[in-house]
Motif scaffolding. Structure first.
Motif, short mmCIF file in Angstrom:
data_model
loop_
_atom_site.label_atom_id
_atom_site.label_comp_id
_atom_site.label_asym_id
_atom_site.label_seq_id
_atom_site.Cartn_x
_atom_site.Cartn_y
_atom_site.Cartn_z
N PRO A 1 0.82 -1.21 0.00
CA PRO A 1 0.00 0.00 0.00
C PRO A 1 0.85 1.26 0.00
CG PRO A 1 0.09 -0.91 2.20
CD PRO A 1 0.81 -1.90 1.31
N LEU A 2 0.22 2.36 -0.40
CA LEU A 2 0.87 3.66 -0.32
C LEU A 2 0.88 4.16 1.12
CD1 LEU A 2 -0.73 5.37 -3.45
CD2 LEU A 2 1.68 4.74 -3.18
N SER A 3 1.78 5.07 1.42
CA SER A 3 1.85 5.67 2.74
C SER A 3 0.71 6.65 2.93
CB SER A 3 3.18 6.42 2.90
OG SER A 3 3.19 7.58 2.08
N GLY A 4 0.42 6.97 4.19
CA GLY A 4 -0.60 7.96 4.50
C GLY A 4 -0.28 9.30 3.88
N GLU A 5 0.98 9.72 3.90
CA GLU A 5 1.35 11.00 3.32
C GLU A 5 1.05 11.04 1.83
OE1 GLU A 5 2.25 13.68 4.81
OE2 GLU A 5 2.66 12.93 6.84
N GLU A 6 1.33 9.95 1.14
CA GLU A 6 1.10 9.90 -0.31
C GLU A 6 -0.39 9.93 -0.61
OE1 GLU A 6 2.39 10.23 -4.01
OE2 GLU A 6 3.90 9.63 -2.53
N VAL A 7 -1.18 9.20 0.15
CA VAL A 7 -2.63 9.19 -0.05
C VAL A 7 -3.21 10.58 0.20
CG1 VAL A 7 -4.81 8.22 0.76
CG2 VAL A 7 -2.82 6.73 0.47
N PHE A 8 -2.75 11.23 1.26
CA PHE A 8 -3.25 12.57 1.58
C PHE A 8 -2.87 13.55 0.47
CE2 PHE A 8 -3.34 16.66 3.85
CZ PHE A 8 -4.58 16.58 4.45
N ALA A 9 -1.68 13.41 -0.08
CA ALA A 9 -1.25 14.28 -1.19
C ALA A 9 -2.13 14.08 -2.42
CB ALA A 9 0.22 14.01 -1.53
N MET A 10 -2.55 12.84 -2.67
CA MET A 10 -3.45 12.57 -3.79
C MET A 10 -4.78 13.30 -3.61
SD MET A 10 -2.63 8.49 -4.19
CE MET A 10 -3.85 8.15 -5.47
N TRP A 11 -5.31 13.26 -2.36
CA TRP A 11 -6.59 13.94 -2.12
C TRP A 11 -6.46 15.45 -2.26
CZ3 TRP A 11 -11.48 13.15 -2.29
CH2 TRP A 11 -12.36 14.11 -1.75
N SER A 12 -5.31 16.00 -1.90
CA SER A 12 -5.12 17.44 -1.99
C SER A 12 -5.24 17.94 -3.42
CB SER A 12 -3.75 17.84 -1.41
OG SER A 12 -2.69 17.43 -2.26
N ILE A 13 -5.03 17.06 -4.39
CA ILE A 13 -5.22 17.40 -5.79
C ILE A 13 -6.63 17.05 -6.25
CG2 ILE A 13 -4.44 16.90 -8.15
CD1 ILE A 13 -1.69 16.16 -6.89
N LEU A 14 -7.09 15.84 -5.91
CA LEU A 14 -8.37 15.36 -6.41
C LEU A 14 -9.56 16.11 -5.83
CD1 LEU A 14 -9.65 13.24 -8.26
CD2 LEU A 14 -9.68 11.66 -6.32
N LYS A 15 -9.41 16.66 -4.63
CA LYS A 15 -10.54 17.32 -3.96
C LYS A 15 -11.09 18.50 -4.76
CE LYS A 15 -7.80 20.45 -1.05
NZ LYS A 15 -7.44 20.82 0.35
N HIS A 16 -10.30 19.05 -5.66
CA HIS A 16 -10.71 20.21 -6.44
C HIS A 16 -11.58 19.84 -7.64
CE1 HIS A 16 -8.07 22.74 -4.07
NE2 HIS A 16 -7.06 21.92 -4.32
#
Length: 311
Positions: A249-264
């Protein structure tokens, strides 16, 4: 420009495990596949082996599955019987012209003829290196650009003037002969540094960047007696993986970074890497967020409170 000849590449080698086409017919010069030697992928128990494009064309065909996710503008294409990883490509029909999301190894005269009957291709966009397959040949066949993310350039085993390695901002409107379509390539990273998703008409095509889970495809609309139910809390719909087959699995930091882009970006459906992995639901974006929170929680991410800031 010389007319495309599909038989010119008949003898080029193709990895049987991942479907990548290599620019050589010399088996002695290609002892292994660099895509499969990467820790995200694998070499099968029987070992590394290669076939040729001619053999692929003799043993497989591309099948068109209409109305992906209920939208007639999206058509899935998959090779049968299953070839290598078995991913689908999606033909997207926009007002500016057709776009192919992801790519298949098999390209033959029947496929070319059928796609041209639907208007041809004006652009190809590929999510990540596992699906690079024979994209340079597809680009040559349809005389169109193929959009790849610059961070993943090292994984291209063939080069072509049709390749467009975009970089910088995380969003790339797909331009067709100078006119931007309503389609966006979005770099989320994660699985690969340049892993992309694709947004068109409220549909988010996710490939392996977001891995659609069985719980995501399950239905809790009614119970066994037909009584209406509510989807149980705590069910994920997606997983976020550095390696899917090797279950890393990806790390929590990487997953959170993905959401920071996708949330828009807003969407009401997602479309995974394989035929039948479509989720059409008004709350699907919320389900992406909940899935991210579930994964990072059980991974013991120390910054779990960071999710509070997204509300």
């Amino acid at each position: 420009m010389a007319a495309y000849d599909p038989h010119k590449t008949d003898n080029l080698l193709v990895c049987t495990a991942c479907g990548t086409q290599f620019p050589t017919a010399d088996r002695a010069s290609l002892p292994s596949c660099r895509i499969c030697d990467d820790p995200r992928q694998f070499t099968p128990p029987a070992g590394q082996s290669f076939t040729t494009m001619a053999e692929v064309r003799r043993g497989h065909k591309n099948v068109f599955h209409p109305s992906t996710g209920g939208d007639e503008r999206l058509t899935s294409i998959a090779s049968e019987p299953k070839l290598a990883i078995g991913q689908r490509a999606v033909l997207i029909r926009t007002t500016a012209g057709n776009i192919l999301w992801d790519c298949l190894t098999l390209i033959d005269e029947d496929t070319i003829t059928h796609i041209k009957s639907l208007g041809g291709l004006r652009a190809i966009v590929i999510s990540h290196p596992h699906y690079y397959s024979s994209h340079t040949e597809w680009a040559a066949a349809f005389d169109c650009p193929v959009y790849l993310r610059a961070e993943d350039r090292e994984w291209t085993v063939q080069q072509s003037p049709k390749q467009v390695f975009w970089e910088g901002n995380d969003v790339q409107p797909i331009s067709i002969e100078g006119n931007e379509s309503t389609a966006l390539a979005i770099r989320l990273g994660g699985h690969f540094p340049g892993s992309q998703v694709f947004l068109f008409g409220g549909h988010l095509l996710v490939a392996d960047t977001l891995v659609t889970t069985p719980a995501g495809l399950g239905s809790w609309a009614t119970d066994a007696l037909g009584t209406p139910r509510i989807r149980p809390a705590g069910m994920n719909s997606f997983a976020f993986m550095w390696s899917i087959p090797n279950m890393i699995p990806l790390s929590g930091e990487e997953v959170f970074a993905m959401w920071s882009i996708l949330k828009h970006h807003d969407f009401t459906s997602t479309h995974g890497a394989f035929v039948g992995t479509d989720i059409v639901a008004a709350d699907v974006k919320q389900r992406v967020l909940e899935s991210m929170m579930i994964q990072t929680k059980f991974a013991g991410w120390a910054r779990q409170e960071a999710w509070e800031s997204v509300y």
